[in-house]
Scaffold this motif. Structure first.
Motif, PDB file in Angstrom:
ATOM      1  N   GLY A 171      23.383  -3.844  15.078  1.00 36.62           N
ATOM      2  CA  GLY A 171      24.809  -3.060  14.923  1.00 36.62           C
ATOM      3  C   GLY A 171      25.417  -3.531  16.407  1.00 36.62           C
ATOM      4  O   GLY A 171      26.632  -3.693  16.430  1.00 36.62           O
ATOM      5  N   SER A 172      24.525  -3.580  17.632  1.00 35.33           N
ATOM      6  CA  SER A 172      25.322  -3.563  18.755  1.00 35.33           C
ATOM      7  C   SER A 172      25.558  -5.283  19.006  1.00 35.33           C
ATOM      8  O   SER A 172      26.433  -5.562  19.429  1.00 35.33           O
ATOM      9  N   ILE A 173      24.802  -5.951  18.348  1.00 38.62           N
ATOM     10  CA  ILE A 173      24.977  -7.445  18.342  1.00 38.62           C
ATOM     11  C   ILE A 173      26.385  -7.543  17.460  1.00 38.62           C
ATOM     12  O   ILE A 173      27.123  -8.449  17.991  1.00 38.62           O
ATOM     13  N   ALA A 174      26.449  -6.959  16.291  1.00 36.19           N
ATOM     14  CA  ALA A 174      27.808  -7.305  15.518  1.00 36.19           C
ATOM     15  C   ALA A 174      28.845  -6.843  16.431  1.00 36.19           C
ATOM     16  O   ALA A 174      29.848  -7.395  16.511  1.00 36.19           O
ATOM     17  N   LYS A 175      28.804  -5.685  17.284  1.00 34.60           N
ATOM     18  CA  LYS A 175      29.826  -5.138  18.094  1.00 34.60           C
ATOM     19  C   LYS A 175      30.220  -6.172  19.070  1.00 34.60           C
ATOM     20  O   LYS A 175      31.521  -6.473  19.146  1.00 34.60           O
ATOM     21  N   VAL A 176      29.086  -6.833  19.697  1.00 28.21           N
ATOM     22  CA  VAL A 176      29.275  -7.867  20.885  1.00 28.21           C
ATOM     23  C   VAL A 176      30.109  -8.905  20.282  1.00 28.21           C
ATOM     24  O   VAL A 176      30.987  -9.644  20.761  1.00 28.21           O
ATOM     25  N   CYS A 177      29.624  -9.536  19.204  1.00 22.95           N
ATOM     26  CA  CYS A 177      30.223 -10.564  18.328  1.00 22.95           C
ATOM     27  C   CYS A 177      31.820 -10.306  17.935  1.00 22.95           C
ATOM     28  O   CYS A 177      32.619 -11.559  18.122  1.00 22.95           O
ATOM     29  N   GLY A 178      32.186  -9.144  17.735  1.00 23.35           N
ATOM     30  CA  GLY A 178      33.440  -8.390  17.727  1.00 23.35           C
ATOM     31  C   GLY A 178      34.320  -8.950  18.724  1.00 23.35           C
ATOM     32  O   GLY A 178      35.339  -9.269  18.762  1.00 23.35           O
ATOM     33  N   LYS A 179      33.913  -8.602  20.018  1.00 20.89           N
ATOM     34  CA  LYS A 179      34.397  -8.710  20.998  1.00 20.89           C
ATOM     35  C   LYS A 179      34.915 -10.071  21.362  1.00 20.89           C
ATOM     36  O   LYS A 179      35.961 -10.555  21.790  1.00 20.89           O
ATOM     37  N   MET A 224       6.206  -7.729  11.403  1.00 19.59           N
ATOM     38  CA  MET A 224       7.404  -8.582  11.146  1.00 19.59           C
ATOM     39  C   MET A 224       8.422  -8.034  11.740  1.00 19.59           C
ATOM     40  O   MET A 224       9.368  -8.744  12.416  1.00 19.59           O
ATOM     41  N   ILE A 225       8.514  -6.846  11.719  1.00 22.79           N
ATOM     42  CA  ILE A 225       9.771  -5.991  12.209  1.00 22.79           C
ATOM     43  C   ILE A 225       9.651  -6.135  13.811  1.00 22.79           C
ATOM     44  O   ILE A 225      10.785  -6.438  14.510  1.00 22.79           O
ATOM     45  N   GLN A 226       8.438  -6.218  14.296  1.00 24.67           N
ATOM     46  CA  GLN A 226       8.628  -6.523  15.974  1.00 24.67           C
ATOM     47  C   GLN A 226       8.784  -7.752  16.342  1.00 24.67           C
ATOM     48  O   GLN A 226       9.461  -7.940  17.230  1.00 24.67           O
ATOM     49  N   HIS A 227       8.458  -8.747  15.387  1.00 20.76           N
ATOM     50  CA  HIS A 227       8.951 -10.080  15.927  1.00 20.76           C
ATOM     51  C   HIS A 227      10.529 -10.147  15.630  1.00 20.76           C
ATOM     52  O   HIS A 227      11.290 -10.820  16.391  1.00 20.76           O
ATOM     53  N   CYS A 228      10.958  -9.564  14.576  1.00 24.47           N
ATOM     54  CA  CYS A 228      12.599  -9.797  14.379  1.00 24.47           C
ATOM     55  C   CYS A 228      13.269  -8.995  15.445  1.00 24.47           C
ATOM     56  O   CYS A 228      14.382  -9.559  15.871  1.00 24.47           O
ATOM     57  N   LYS A 229      12.589  -7.939  15.940  1.00 25.66           N
ATOM     58  CA  LYS A 229      13.298  -7.156  17.050  1.00 25.66           C
ATOM     59  C   LYS A 229      13.258  -7.971  18.252  1.00 25.66           C
ATOM     60  O   LYS A 229      14.417  -8.017  19.004  1.00 25.66           O
ATOM     61  N   CYS A 230      12.245  -8.862  18.415  1.00 20.09           N
ATOM     62  CA  CYS A 230      12.154  -9.651  19.875  1.00 20.09           C
ATOM     63  C   CYS A 230      13.377 -10.754  19.513  1.00 20.09           C
ATOM     64  O   CYS A 230      13.902 -10.939  20.491  1.00 20.09           O
ATOM     65  N   GLU A 231      13.435 -11.204  18.273  1.00 18.57           N
ATOM     66  CA  GLU A 231      14.455 -12.242  18.002  1.00 18.57           C
ATOM     67  C   GLU A 231      15.949 -11.597  18.398  1.00 18.57           C
ATOM     68  O   GLU A 231      16.794 -12.486  19.073  1.00 18.57           O
ATOM     69  N   LEU A 232      16.086 -10.561  17.935  1.00 17.63           N
ATOM     70  CA  LEU A 232      17.499  -9.841  18.048  1.00 17.63           C
ATOM     71  C   LEU A 232      17.511  -9.479  19.481  1.00 17.63           C
ATOM     72  O   LEU A 232      18.747  -9.490  19.930  1.00 17.63           O
ATOM     73  N   LEU A 233      16.763  -9.033  20.248  1.00 20.99           N
ATOM     74  CA  LEU A 233      16.760  -8.855  21.709  1.00 20.99           C
ATOM     75  C   LEU A 233      17.153 -10.149  22.485  1.00 20.99           C
ATOM     76  O   LEU A 233      17.889 -10.084  23.481  1.00 20.99           O
ATOM     77  N   ARG A 234      16.522 -11.261  21.987  1.00 25.96           N
ATOM     78  CA  ARG A 234      16.843 -12.637  22.549  1.00 25.96           C
ATOM     79  C   ARG A 234      18.282 -13.009  22.294  1.00 25.96           C
ATOM     80  O   ARG A 234      18.951 -13.242  23.308  1.00 25.96           O
ATOM     81  N   LEU A 235      18.670 -12.659  21.175  1.00 26.99           N
ATOM     82  CA  LEU A 235      20.294 -12.853  20.902  1.00 26.99           C
ATOM     83  C   LEU A 235      21.230 -12.124  21.689  1.00 26.99           C
ATOM     84  O   LEU A 235      22.121 -12.638  22.085  1.00 26.99           O
ATOM     85  N   GLN A 236      20.840 -10.813  21.881  1.00 24.92           N
ATOM     86  CA  GLN A 236      21.589  -9.636  22.318  1.00 24.92           C
ATOM     87  C   GLN A 236      21.759 -10.238  23.986  1.00 24.92           C
ATOM     88  O   GLN A 236      22.645 -10.193  24.527  1.00 24.92           O
ATOM     89  N   GLN A 237      20.513 -10.527  24.434  1.00 22.02           N
ATOM     90  CA  GLN A 237      20.640 -10.877  25.975  1.00 22.02           C
ATOM     91  C   GLN A 237      21.424 -11.995  26.071  1.00 22.02           C
ATOM     92  O   GLN A 237      22.303 -12.294  26.934  1.00 22.02           O
ATOM     93  N   LYS A 238      21.393 -13.289  25.221  1.00 22.32           N
ATOM     94  CA  LYS A 238      22.272 -14.357  25.297  1.00 22.32           C
ATOM     95  C   LYS A 238      23.684 -14.156  25.262  1.00 22.32           C
ATOM     96  O   LYS A 238      24.406 -14.458  26.027  1.00 22.32           O
ATOM     97  N   LEU A 239      24.139 -12.918  24.217  1.00 29.74           N
ATOM     98  CA  LEU A 239      25.493 -12.649  23.980  1.00 29.74           C
ATOM     99  C   LEU A 239      25.879 -12.083  25.240  1.00 29.74           C
ATOM    100  O   LEU A 239      27.243 -11.958  25.581  1.00 29.74           O
ATOM    101  N   ASN A 240      24.973 -10.968  25.693  1.00 31.36           N
ATOM    102  CA  ASN A 240      25.677 -10.142  26.926  1.00 31.36           C
ATOM    103  C   ASN A 240      25.955 -11.020  28.258  1.00 31.36           C
ATOM    104  O   ASN A 240      26.536 -10.906  28.928  1.00 31.36           O
ATOM    105  N   SER A 241      25.075 -12.043  28.180  1.00 37.64           N
ATOM    106  CA  SER A 241      25.125 -12.882  29.497  1.00 37.64           C
ATOM    107  C   SER A 241      26.607 -13.555  29.614  1.00 37.64           C
ATOM    108  O   SER A 241      27.023 -13.449  30.641  1.00 37.64           O
TER     109      SER A 241
END
Length: 144
Positions: free
Chosen positions: A18-26, A75-92
């Protein structure tokens, strides 16, 4: 990992999506030449979030004890890591030269730059699609 901690992890991943979707919205408002990449990424994040919400319903349901949480949890943990990496890229991209960006916005100049290249977006979309397929498969196995 037991069912409760797996369910908590699913909730964390849904919130992260959800937070990634909000950042993409910005970005979609402020960046004009990466609109299709942003829309593709947002669509895939939302789709993954929907699948995880269905998984969360199962984990909170009456049959939760019968679910193979030991197989789903990594699987959930790996997915979470992938999303965290994406979030860091977007927030940068959002935090980059914040005061200069604000000044440019006051002057009416678009100053936000999309931090991902098309190849990176493609890689993230493929990764999110594969996670979605894995979780969907887990849901289908449960239904049978």
């Amino acid at each position: 990992m037991d069912g409760i901690s797996t369910a908590a992890n699913v909730i964390a991943v849904i919130e992260l999506a959800g937070s990634i979707a909000k950042v993409c919205g910005k970005y979609i408002i402020a960046v004009k030449n990466a609109r299709t990449d942003i829309e593709r990424l947002t669509k895939e994040v939302d789709s993954l979030s929907n699948v995880l919400a269905r998984l969360q319903e199962l984990l909170n349901g009456p049959c939760a004890a019968k679910l193979p949480t030991r197989e789903i949890a990594p699987m959930i943990q790996h997915c979470k890591c992938e999303l965290l990496r994406l979030q860091q890229k977007l927030n940068s991209g959002l935090n980059e030269k914040d005061s200069a960006r604000r000044a440019m916005v006051k002057l009416g100049i678009r100053s936000l730059r999309w931090p991902l290249r098309s190849k990176e977006v493609d890689a993230f979309v493929r990764s999110l699609e594969s996670w979605k397929q894995l979780f969907n498969l887990s849901l289908q196995i449960d239904q049978t």
